[in-house]
Design an enzyme around this catalytic site. Sequence first.
Site, PDB file in Angstrom:
ATOM      1  N   SER A   1       0.825  -1.217   0.000  1.00  0.00           N
ATOM      2  CA  SER A   1       0.000   0.000   0.000  1.00  0.00           C
ATOM      3  C   SER A   1       0.853   1.258   0.000  1.00  0.00           C
ATOM      4  CB  SER A   1      -0.914   0.023   1.230  1.00  0.00           C
ATOM      5  OG  SER A   1      -1.576  -1.194   1.352  1.00  0.00           O
TER       6      SER A   1
ATOM      7  N   TYR B   1       6.517 -11.683   5.605  1.00  0.00           N
ATOM      8  CA  TYR B   1       5.332 -11.176   4.911  1.00  0.00           C
ATOM      9  C   TYR B   1       4.944 -12.194   3.848  1.00  0.00           C
ATOM     10  CZ  TYR B   1       2.461  -7.614   2.454  1.00  0.00           C
ATOM     11  OH  TYR B   1       1.460  -6.902   1.864  1.00  0.00           O
TER      12      TYR B   1
ATOM     13  N   LYS C   1       3.084 -11.668   8.828  1.00  0.00           N
ATOM     14  CA  LYS C   1       1.937 -10.886   8.368  1.00  0.00           C
ATOM     15  C   LYS C   1       1.383 -11.695   7.220  1.00  0.00           C
ATOM     16  CE  LYS C   1       1.223  -6.831   5.405  1.00  0.00           C
ATOM     17  NZ  LYS C   1      -0.147  -7.144   5.149  1.00  0.00           N
TER      18      LYS C   1
END
Length: 301
Positions: free
Chosen positions: A47, A135, A163
């Site tokens: 993002s 991640y 994550k």
Amino acid sequence: LSKFKGIIPAFYACYEEDGQISQERTYTLCDYYLQKQVQGVYVGGSSGECIYHNIEERKDVLTFVANRLKGKMTLIAHVGAPSTRDSILLAEHAASLGYDALSAIPPIYFTLPDHAVSSYWNDIIDATPLPFLIYNIPQTTGYTLRTPFYKELLKNEKVIGVKNSSMPTFDIERFKRTGGQNSIVFNGPDEQFVAGRIMGADGGIGGTYGAMPELFLMADQYILQGKFTEARELQSDINEIIVALCSLDGSMYAGIKEVLRRRGVNIGGVRLPLAGITEQDTARIDEIISLLQQAESRFIS
Ligand code: HMN
């Protein structure tokens, strides 16, 4: 590890009108998150449009956010980059700024064997004293983290968790079980934040939280209070907003930034090749704002 929980927005790239990274607008976004009282921010991830920034730009963003938020909330630096060398430069920079943890996607573009993926992550980890969050985001990297491999990676005690942005919440339960209570799992897909929390996620790191931090903070509160019916209903309202954001002509991030701009937080547009909002999107953004208002008036007192 108590700082790694709750609602952690994935920090957006903030640009000037000419498309340069904006220090001032980065501060604006920092102040907005401070005011919303989120647990922390995840800087320079998907993002954050990291894939479209050069290393100097990524370092600048890490610096600006630390200048404003260090000591005020949890700061996680995403340092994944095409080369190990660049990831290490970013990791060292984040450590020098006092970030609380590092995180990185697996290597991208070439499909590499697990031993190369392991070296990539461990080389980053060895570069600083900071804890590390793996991640896992198969839909953008093409790489799926498997539980046995995760178990191997956890042998490095600086690996504190994952994550997880894969869609099955089953993965969240497996990662939590594998890492045990002293490990962290963050929910990635915002569309199933509530389900992810119920399956064991300690919190969420999300790309749409910035458009509606109050709603996600409330969903987290509902979970903590065991109010599962309310949590499910709120998630459903949130999903109406996410679906509307994802159906814009322009990119979802352009839509979120337009929502923020209309609410007084101007952080600029998106970097090409991400598409900006189109004329048809203007009416759709009106609808998104009214969906947001409805959900806020229903759930936030
Ligand atoms: C980040 O790294 O910036 C995000 O936190 C990644 C996050 O998992 C997002 N996933 C993707 O962008 C693929 C989601 O929050 C996503 O934006 C959201 O679920 C809407 O689909």
